[in-house]
Design a protein around this motif. Structure first.
Motif, PDB file in Angstrom:
ATOM      1  N   PHE A 148       0.753  -1.338   0.036  1.00 25.64           N
ATOM      2  CA  PHE A 148      -0.024   0.004  -0.028  1.00 25.64           C
ATOM      3  C   PHE A 148       0.916   1.213   0.055  1.00 25.64           C
ATOM      4  O   PHE A 148       1.769   1.445   0.736  1.00 25.64           O
ATOM      5  N   ALA A 149       0.381   2.286  -1.055  1.00 27.73           N
ATOM      6  CA  ALA A 149       1.198   3.516  -0.884  1.00 27.73           C
ATOM      7  C   ALA A 149       0.284   4.322   0.034  1.00 27.73           C
ATOM      8  O   ALA A 149      -1.189   3.942   0.619  1.00 27.73           O
ATOM      9  N   PRO A 150       0.620   5.731   0.642  1.00 30.99           N
ATOM     10  CA  PRO A 150      -0.379   6.228   1.459  1.00 30.99           C
ATOM     11  C   PRO A 150      -1.563   6.713   0.971  1.00 30.99           C
ATOM     12  O   PRO A 150      -2.555   6.898   1.737  1.00 30.99           O
ATOM     13  N   ASP A 151      -1.874   6.815  -0.197  1.00 29.84           N
ATOM     14  CA  ASP A 151      -3.150   7.239  -0.663  1.00 29.84           C
ATOM     15  C   ASP A 151      -4.211   5.825  -1.018  1.00 29.84           C
ATOM     16  O   ASP A 151      -5.232   6.098  -1.473  1.00 29.84           O
ATOM     17  N   GLY A 152      -3.820   4.899  -0.545  1.00 32.86           N
ATOM     18  CA  GLY A 152      -4.686   3.654  -0.449  1.00 32.86           C
ATOM     19  C   GLY A 152      -4.720   2.729  -1.762  1.00 32.86           C
ATOM     20  O   GLY A 152      -5.132   1.708  -1.879  1.00 32.86           O
ATOM     21  N   ARG A 153      -3.623   3.182  -2.854  1.00 29.89           N
ATOM     22  CA  ARG A 153      -3.278   2.495  -3.805  1.00 29.89           C
ATOM     23  C   ARG A 153      -2.252   1.385  -3.595  1.00 29.89           C
ATOM     24  O   ARG A 153      -1.474   1.450  -2.758  1.00 29.89           O
ATOM     25  N   VAL A 154      -2.059   0.308  -4.589  1.00 32.40           N
ATOM     26  CA  VAL A 154      -1.108  -0.574  -4.227  1.00 32.40           C
ATOM     27  C   VAL A 154      -0.441  -0.681  -5.416  1.00 32.40           C
ATOM     28  O   VAL A 154      -0.408  -0.292  -6.497  1.00 32.40           O
ATOM     29  N   LEU A 155       0.961  -1.105  -5.208  1.00 33.50           N
ATOM     30  CA  LEU A 155       2.153  -1.240  -6.279  1.00 33.50           C
ATOM     31  C   LEU A 155       1.870  -2.596  -6.981  1.00 33.50           C
ATOM     32  O   LEU A 155       1.696  -3.633  -6.488  1.00 33.50           O
ATOM     33  N   ALA A 157     -13.104 -11.696  -5.356  1.00 32.71           N
ATOM     34  CA  ALA A 157     -13.868 -10.899  -4.670  1.00 32.71           C
ATOM     35  C   ALA A 157     -13.548 -11.309  -3.027  1.00 32.71           C
ATOM     36  O   ALA A 157     -13.329 -10.315  -2.339  1.00 32.71           O
ATOM     37  N   ASP A 158     -13.317 -12.423  -2.910  1.00 33.48           N
ATOM     38  CA  ASP A 158     -13.367 -12.920  -1.310  1.00 33.48           C
ATOM     39  C   ASP A 158     -11.769 -12.069  -1.184  1.00 33.48           C
ATOM     40  O   ASP A 158     -11.124 -11.680   0.231  1.00 33.48           O
ATOM     41  N   GLN A 159     -10.571 -12.435  -2.013  1.00 34.05           N
ATOM     42  CA  GLN A 159      -9.368 -11.742  -1.742  1.00 34.05           C
ATOM     43  C   GLN A 159      -9.424 -10.277  -1.758  1.00 34.05           C
ATOM     44  O   GLN A 159      -8.781  -9.617  -0.805  1.00 34.05           O
ATOM     45  N   LEU A 160     -10.347  -9.573  -2.518  1.00 32.33           N
ATOM     46  CA  LEU A 160     -10.364  -8.123  -2.450  1.00 32.33           C
ATOM     47  C   LEU A 160     -10.934  -7.790  -1.162  1.00 32.33           C
ATOM     48  O   LEU A 160     -10.397  -6.610  -0.581  1.00 32.33           O
ATOM     49  N   ASN A 161     -11.970  -8.428  -0.690  1.00 28.60           N
ATOM     50  CA  ASN A 161     -12.384  -8.061   0.774  1.00 28.60           C
ATOM     51  C   ASN A 161     -11.212  -8.119   1.745  1.00 28.60           C
ATOM     52  O   ASN A 161     -11.243  -7.149   2.873  1.00 28.60           O
ATOM     53  N   GLU A 199      -7.413  -5.054   5.631  1.00 30.14           N
ATOM     54  CA  GLU A 199      -6.028  -4.774   6.100  1.00 30.14           C
ATOM     55  C   GLU A 199      -5.887  -3.064   5.676  1.00 30.14           C
ATOM     56  O   GLU A 199      -5.047  -2.399   6.374  1.00 30.14           O
ATOM     57  N   ARG A 200      -6.449  -2.929   4.633  1.00 33.12           N
ATOM     58  CA  ARG A 200      -6.118  -1.507   4.329  1.00 33.12           C
ATOM     59  C   ARG A 200      -6.816  -0.631   5.368  1.00 33.12           C
ATOM     60  O   ARG A 200      -6.265   0.588   5.866  1.00 33.12           O
ATOM     61  N   ALA A 201      -8.174  -0.965   5.737  1.00 24.62           N
ATOM     62  CA  ALA A 201      -8.754  -0.378   7.039  1.00 24.62           C
ATOM     63  C   ALA A 201      -8.062  -0.153   8.301  1.00 24.62           C
ATOM     64  O   ALA A 201      -7.768   0.882   8.876  1.00 24.62           O
ATOM     65  N   ARG A 202      -7.410  -1.594   8.434  1.00 23.08           N
ATOM     66  CA  ARG A 202      -6.749  -1.741   9.925  1.00 23.08           C
ATOM     67  C   ARG A 202      -5.373  -0.489   9.697  1.00 23.08           C
ATOM     68  O   ARG A 202      -4.963  -0.226  10.655  1.00 23.08           O
TER      69      ARG A 202
END
Length: 367
Positions: free
Chosen positions: A222-229, A335-339, A344-347
């Motif tokens: 995760f980058a600080p803006d919530g996107r991923v590499l 979809a399950d992986q995305l959830n 983890e992003r929210a955590r």
């Protein structure tokens, strides 16, 4: 009276309405529409028709006085028997007389063709398709990479440009003969021109069962803006998440594999990885294996360099988790992986990134 100049006239010379109308009619173009539809695996709907050897997206010519959106909806209902509201444009293509193979008798003057987003169709809607008798011989959902072999060159370029515009989510792409005037990163790396591997493994939260070897450790970084590499092949846009195959020095620790591979592949340094879950791979030639997925925050990204294991220098990019999923063919487990990724992003107290064009991480960004 009109003051629009005719060819060869001085600017501002007045013209009668009749002359002005005749001038504009002499430059008339054809107008048409097509619709990009995908299934839940990211495959594109193409039609088999009796009057052409190549496949087509749904669509056709506009009727007199008909708007492009109205025409696209009408063609969908006539060709596939389904009423679908179309409110989002993906591309507008100027098809030049040289850009389409037509017989001289057709006197093709060029065409403005609008591509609309028909959405993602589930199994129930697909089962409701009723191809128009005598016109549509059948429909197929095909991998994007198959389009150049199935469609005419200009139709394939247009469809792929429209698909990239949909993934980017930034508004309609302006095309000339299927080529964008302002290419995005996905255009520059020819995204979707390599067939995506089909990996329809079920998602399992938590660690892999004891005794099941780990084949792969990939990370959602995760980058600080919530996107991923995400890493892209510069030749064909094939995507992968940072990570790789465990090596002896990793001591059978998926986190150690991810930390090492992130540096080697992307010059990316990360926080301590957190396990999200795993995918049981029953198809591996050496027997059942586990593909582990982890998450971490990016702490530093250095200048790009070749992966010492492969010699490949990837294009490093930032994308929303949803965009990452669209670059793969992961099946129902996606979809399950995305959830799990968003939990983890929210955590990590990171924002939910809105859809935006996938952007490269340059050496200047990492300096």
């Amino acid at each position: 009276m009109s003051t629009t100049s005719a060819p060869g006239e001085r600017p501002g010379v007045a013209m009668t309405d009749e002359a002005y109308g005749a001038l504009r009619a002499s430059h008339a173009l054809w107008a048409g529409t097509s619709v990009l539809i995908t299934d839940q695996h990211g495959r594109i709907l193409v039609q088999r028709v009796g009057y052409r050897p190549t496949r087509l997206l749904p669509g056709g010519a506009l009727d007199p006085g008909e708007s492009p959106a109205q025409g696209a909806a009408r063609e969908l209902e006539e060709e596939l028997g389904l009423a679908v509201p179309l409110t989002r444009g993906l591309a507008v293509d100027w098809v030049s007389p040289a850009g389409r193979r037509t017989s001289p008798e057709a006197r093709f003057p060029g065409e403005l063709l609008h591509v609309f987003d028909g959405g993602v169709w589930d199994e129930d809607r697909i089962a409701s398709i009723r191809p128009a008798p005598g016109e549509i011989e059948g429909v197929d959902f095909v991998e994007p990479a198959e389009l150049p072999a199935l469609m005419s060159p200009d139709d394939a370029r247009r469809a792929l440009s429209a698909l990239r515009a949909r993934v980017n989510g930034a508004g309609p792409a302006i095309l000339e003969d299927g080529r964008p005037l302002a290419p995005t990163l996905l255009d520059r790396v020819n995204a979707f021109t390599r067939r995506r591997a089909v990996q329809h493994w079920p998602w399992q939260d938590g660690p892999a069962p004891a005794g099941l070897p780990v084949r792969q450790s990939w990370g959602w970084l995760f980058a600080p803006d919530g996107r991923v590499l995400v890493l892209l092949d510069p030749a064909n846009g094939a995507a992968c998440l940072p990570g790789g195959t465990p090596e002896p020095e990793d001591d059978q620790d998926p986190a150690a594999t991810l930390i090492r591979e992130a540096v080697e592949e992307a010059s990316a340094h990360i926080s301590a990885p957190v396990l999200l879950g795993h995918l049981p791979d029953q198809e591996h030639s050496a027997g059942p294996r586990s593909r582990v997925r982890m998450a971490a925050a990016l702490t530093y990204v250095g200048p790009s360099r070749p992966d010492p294991a492969t010699g490949q220098t990837y294009v490093r990019a930032l994308a929303t988790p949803e965009q990452v999923v669209e670059l793969f063919n992961w099946g129902p487990g996606a979809a399950d992986q995305l959830n799990a990724v968003h939990r983890e992003r929210a955590r990590l107290a990171l924002p939910h990134a809105p859809r935006q064009p996938i952007t490269p991480v340059t050496d200047e960004d990492s300096a």
